[in-house]
Design a protein around this motif. Structure first.
Motif, PDB file in Angstrom:
ATOM      1  N   LEU A  90     -23.051 -29.868   7.138  1.00 52.85           N
ATOM      2  CA  LEU A  90     -22.317 -29.274   6.025  1.00 52.85           C
ATOM      3  C   LEU A  90     -21.384 -28.203   6.570  1.00 52.85           C
ATOM      4  O   LEU A  90     -21.752 -27.457   7.478  1.00 52.85           O
ATOM      5  CB  LEU A  90     -23.283 -28.632   5.025  1.00 52.85           C
ATOM      6  CG  LEU A  90     -24.180 -29.587   4.252  1.00 52.85           C
ATOM      7  CD1 LEU A  90     -25.166 -28.802   3.407  1.00 52.85           C
ATOM      8  CD2 LEU A  90     -23.359 -30.495   3.380  1.00 52.85           C
ATOM      9  N   ASP A 105     -18.013 -26.364   8.325  1.00 51.98           N
ATOM     10  CA  ASP A 105     -17.176 -26.511   9.517  1.00 51.98           C
ATOM     11  C   ASP A 105     -17.910 -26.200  10.811  1.00 51.98           C
ATOM     12  O   ASP A 105     -17.295 -25.799  11.787  1.00 51.98           O
ATOM     13  CB  ASP A 105     -15.958 -25.581   9.406  1.00 51.98           C
ATOM     14  CG  ASP A 105     -15.056 -25.971   8.261  1.00 51.98           C
ATOM     15  OD1 ASP A 105     -14.989 -27.172   7.946  1.00 51.98           O
ATOM     16  OD2 ASP A 105     -14.423 -25.076   7.673  1.00 51.98           O
ATOM     17  N   ARG A 160     -20.852 -35.913   7.744  1.00 53.06           N
ATOM     18  CA  ARG A 160     -20.253 -34.577   7.782  1.00 53.06           C
ATOM     19  C   ARG A 160     -19.423 -34.386   6.528  1.00 53.06           C
ATOM     20  O   ARG A 160     -18.746 -35.306   6.083  1.00 53.06           O
ATOM     21  CB  ARG A 160     -19.376 -34.459   9.025  1.00 53.06           C
ATOM     22  CG  ARG A 160     -18.781 -33.084   9.262  1.00 53.06           C
ATOM     23  CD  ARG A 160     -17.871 -33.077  10.488  1.00 53.06           C
ATOM     24  NE  ARG A 160     -18.588 -33.123  11.741  1.00 53.06           N
ATOM     25  CZ  ARG A 160     -19.027 -32.050  12.401  1.00 53.06           C
ATOM     26  NH1 ARG A 160     -18.836 -30.854  11.911  1.00 53.06           N
ATOM     27  NH2 ARG A 160     -19.660 -32.194  13.553  1.00 53.06           N
ATOM     28  N   GLY A 161     -19.487 -33.194   5.943  1.00 46.02           N
ATOM     29  CA  GLY A 161     -18.671 -32.881   4.773  1.00 46.02           C
ATOM     30  C   GLY A 161     -19.179 -31.629   4.089  1.00 46.02           C
ATOM     31  O   GLY A 161     -20.092 -30.955   4.573  1.00 46.02           O
ATOM     32  N   SER A 162     -18.599 -31.337   2.945  1.00 43.10           N
ATOM     33  CA  SER A 162     -19.056 -30.204   2.145  1.00 43.10           C
ATOM     34  C   SER A 162     -20.109 -30.709   1.170  1.00 43.10           C
ATOM     35  O   SER A 162     -20.219 -31.916   0.903  1.00 43.10           O
ATOM     36  CB  SER A 162     -17.890 -29.576   1.383  1.00 43.10           C
ATOM     37  OG  SER A 162     -17.434 -30.459   0.375  1.00 43.10           O
ATOM     38  N   GLU A 177     -20.149 -30.588  -1.960  1.00 42.89           N
ATOM     39  CA  GLU A 177     -19.523 -31.269  -3.090  1.00 42.89           C
ATOM     40  C   GLU A 177     -19.067 -32.688  -2.747  1.00 42.89           C
ATOM     41  O   GLU A 177     -18.930 -33.523  -3.629  1.00 42.89           O
ATOM     42  CB  GLU A 177     -18.314 -30.457  -3.592  1.00 42.89           C
ATOM     43  CG  GLU A 177     -18.655 -29.071  -4.112  1.00 42.89           C
ATOM     44  CD  GLU A 177     -18.973 -28.058  -3.009  1.00 42.89           C
ATOM     45  OE1 GLU A 177     -19.768 -27.145  -3.285  1.00 42.89           O
ATOM     46  OE2 GLU A 177     -18.454 -28.183  -1.878  1.00 42.89           O
ATOM     47  N   GLU A 178     -18.848 -32.967  -1.475  1.00 34.78           N
ATOM     48  CA  GLU A 178     -18.378 -34.285  -1.058  1.00 34.78           C
ATOM     49  C   GLU A 178     -19.489 -35.328  -0.968  1.00 34.78           C
ATOM     50  O   GLU A 178     -19.206 -36.517  -0.976  1.00 34.78           O
ATOM     51  CB  GLU A 178     -17.674 -34.188   0.302  1.00 34.78           C
ATOM     52  CG  GLU A 178     -16.380 -33.417   0.249  1.00 34.78           C
ATOM     53  CD  GLU A 178     -15.776 -33.197   1.627  1.00 34.78           C
ATOM     54  OE1 GLU A 178     -14.558 -33.394   1.750  1.00 34.78           O
ATOM     55  OE2 GLU A 178     -16.533 -32.833   2.558  1.00 34.78           O
ATOM     56  N   PHE A 179     -20.734 -34.882  -0.879  1.00 37.44           N
ATOM     57  CA  PHE A 179     -21.827 -35.834  -0.697  1.00 37.44           C
ATOM     58  C   PHE A 179     -22.272 -36.434  -2.018  1.00 37.44           C
ATOM     59  O   PHE A 179     -22.485 -35.718  -2.997  1.00 37.44           O
ATOM     60  CB  PHE A 179     -23.021 -35.183   0.008  1.00 37.44           C
ATOM     61  CG  PHE A 179     -22.838 -35.055   1.483  1.00 37.44           C
ATOM     62  CD1 PHE A 179     -22.894 -36.164   2.308  1.00 37.44           C
ATOM     63  CD2 PHE A 179     -22.596 -33.817   2.054  1.00 37.44           C
ATOM     64  CE1 PHE A 179     -22.715 -36.049   3.678  1.00 37.44           C
ATOM     65  CE2 PHE A 179     -22.411 -33.695   3.422  1.00 37.44           C
ATOM     66  CZ  PHE A 179     -22.468 -34.815   4.232  1.00 37.44           C
ATOM     67  N   ASP A 180     -22.426 -37.751  -2.032  1.00 35.49           N
ATOM     68  CA  ASP A 180     -23.075 -38.466  -3.126  1.00 35.49           C
ATOM     69  C   ASP A 180     -24.544 -38.550  -2.717  1.00 35.49           C
ATOM     70  O   ASP A 180     -24.908 -39.348  -1.845  1.00 35.49           O
ATOM     71  CB  ASP A 180     -22.449 -39.855  -3.283  1.00 35.49           C
ATOM     72  CG  ASP A 180     -23.128 -40.712  -4.322  1.00 35.49           C
ATOM     73  OD1 ASP A 180     -24.295 -40.439  -4.689  1.00 35.49           O
ATOM     74  OD2 ASP A 180     -22.503 -41.690  -4.761  1.00 35.49           O
TER      75      ASP A 180
END
Length: 155
Positions: A118, A120, A131-133, A135-138
């Protein structure tokens, strides 16, 4: 045996929130155990209470059994281990041996296990499988990929 999954990232990136969501999404598919890296000492046993008194009297392990929970307090945290990695691997093995189908780990960015990153955060020990924020994860899709092990295909 399904590998454990580490959720790593900087402070306040949503690691605990993602772990909570994954536990809820995975619990219908099997038993879920979690491990949390804590970077400072905390007192989990109330000074003056019986279990604390047992421990300070010299018991190697104290087990508390309540109507709804049980807990074990054993010396041997990160400082006492041969290495942090060895302690983590032994703890994962203990959970898997106890029948946990899923082990989620918060922290331990240098562990040898697949990682969901999660924020940077750089310098993460491979393998990084997502990898992502937050909010980006389903979460449901992420949990499904853990259950069917497709998350680990690119290890």
């Amino acid at each position: 045996m399904r590998p454990p999954v580490c959720v790593v990232g900087p402070s306040d990136s949503g690691k605990t929130t993602l772990i909570e969501s994954l536990v809820a999404a995975l619990e219908s598919a099997g038993r879920v155990g979690t491990i949390k890296s804590i970077h400072h000492d905390i007192e989990i046993d109330t000074p003056g209470k019986d279990t604390h008194r047992h421990r300070t009297a010299g018991a190697d392990t104290v087990v508390g059994l309540t109507p709804s929970l049980s807990f074990e307090i054993t010396p041997g945290g990160k400082d006492a281990a041969d290495s942090e990695r060895a302690l983590l691997e032994a703890t994962v093995s203990d959970l898997q041996d106890a029948g946990y189908e899923f082990v989620l780990i918060e922290g331990f960015h240098d562990a040898p296990y697949p990682k969901v990153v999660l924020g940077d955060r750089e310098g993460i020990e491979p393998p990084v499988v997502a990898r992502g924020s937050l909010e980006e994860f389903d979460v449901e899709a992420l949990a499904s990929s853990i259950v069917d092990e497709t998350l680990f295909d690119d290890r």
